[in-house]
Design a protein around this motif. Structure first.
Motif, PDB file in Angstrom:
ATOM      1  N   UNK A 162      49.978  48.086  28.978  1.00  0.00           N
ATOM      2  CA  UNK A 162      48.461  48.490  29.952  1.00  0.00           C
ATOM      3  C   UNK A 162      48.003  47.304  30.599  1.00  0.00           C
ATOM      4  N   UNK A 163      47.683  47.422  31.813  1.00  0.00           N
ATOM      5  CA  UNK A 163      47.126  46.466  32.750  1.00  0.00           C
ATOM      6  C   UNK A 163      45.639  46.222  32.119  1.00  0.00           C
ATOM      7  N   UNK A 164      44.766  45.538  32.417  1.00  0.00           N
ATOM      8  CA  UNK A 164      43.091  45.273  32.438  1.00  0.00           C
ATOM      9  C   UNK A 164      42.645  45.100  33.578  1.00  0.00           C
ATOM     10  N   UNK A 165      41.615  45.987  33.861  1.00  0.00           N
ATOM     11  CA  UNK A 165      40.691  45.019  35.211  1.00  0.00           C
ATOM     12  C   UNK A 165      39.144  45.297  34.931  1.00  0.00           C
ATOM     13  N   UNK A 166      38.963  43.824  35.560  1.00  0.00           N
ATOM     14  CA  UNK A 166      37.049  44.044  35.471  1.00  0.00           C
ATOM     15  C   UNK A 166      36.661  43.571  36.254  1.00  0.00           C
ATOM     16  N   UNK A 167      35.765  44.476  36.839  1.00  0.00           N
ATOM     17  CA  UNK A 167      34.953  44.432  38.232  1.00  0.00           C
ATOM     18  C   UNK A 167      33.935  43.314  37.978  1.00  0.00           C
ATOM     19  N   UNK A 168      33.796  43.072  38.893  1.00  0.00           N
ATOM     20  CA  UNK A 168      32.842  42.059  39.391  1.00  0.00           C
ATOM     21  C   UNK A 168      31.944  41.651  40.696  1.00  0.00           C
ATOM     22  N   UNK A 169      30.969  41.605  39.467  1.00  0.00           N
ATOM     23  CA  UNK A 169      29.998  41.206  40.664  1.00  0.00           C
ATOM     24  C   UNK A 169      29.072  42.486  40.674  1.00  0.00           C
TER      25      UNK A 169
END
Length: 146
Positions: A139-146
């Motif tokens: 699985x890919x994980x993405x944390x949006x910044x800002x």
């Protein structure tokens, strides 16, 4: 005529409990689990004499599901190579947006998951990684910044 939504992604598994725990560790909720008793399933998937268990996991308060299937009959087929690299044809991963990538990775690693590469930052937009769970599910994980 337009597409309405992506309803779910199916993953065929052998160890249903381990895979459910992996996705719950990401933050999904188990919606239901049990044998698939619908004879129409054989006509839909094009496989005869099917006996399988299914589980449905959902993203809390958002659209999107993962369906797991464990085939008792006929037995599931293992793809080759077992630990396929990212450039292998076919679906390679499902990606989830998460609030805290470090927290999710730490929790999953405590249960035996491992990073495929490393956590990297894409410009000032995202922190991203791929993590391998039970049965080589990536699985890919993405944390949006800002």
């Amino acid at each position: 005529m337009a597409i309405q939504r992506m309803d779910n992604v199916l993953i065929v598994v052998d160890d249903m409990d381990a895979v459910i725990a992996f996705f719950v560790g990401i933050g999904m909720e188990l919606e239901g689990r049990g044998p698939l008793d619908w004879q129409g399933a054989e006509r839909v998937i094009g496989v005869e004499d099917v006996r399988q268990d299914v589980a449905m996991l959902r993203i809390p308060d958002a659209p999107g599901r993962i369906e797991l299937a464990k085939f008792h009959r006929p037995k599931a087929i293992t793809p080759e190579p077992h630990n396929a690299p990212a450039n292998t044809l076919g679906i390679r991963r499902v990606m989830f947006a998460v609030d805290d990538i470090d927290d999710v990775v730490t929790r999953l690693q405590a249960d035996g998951a491992e990073l495929v590469g490393e956590i990297v930052q894409y410009e000032n937009v995202y922190r991203l990684c791929h993590i391998r769970g039970p049965e080589n599910i990536v699985v890919g994980l993405a944390e949006q910044l800002g």
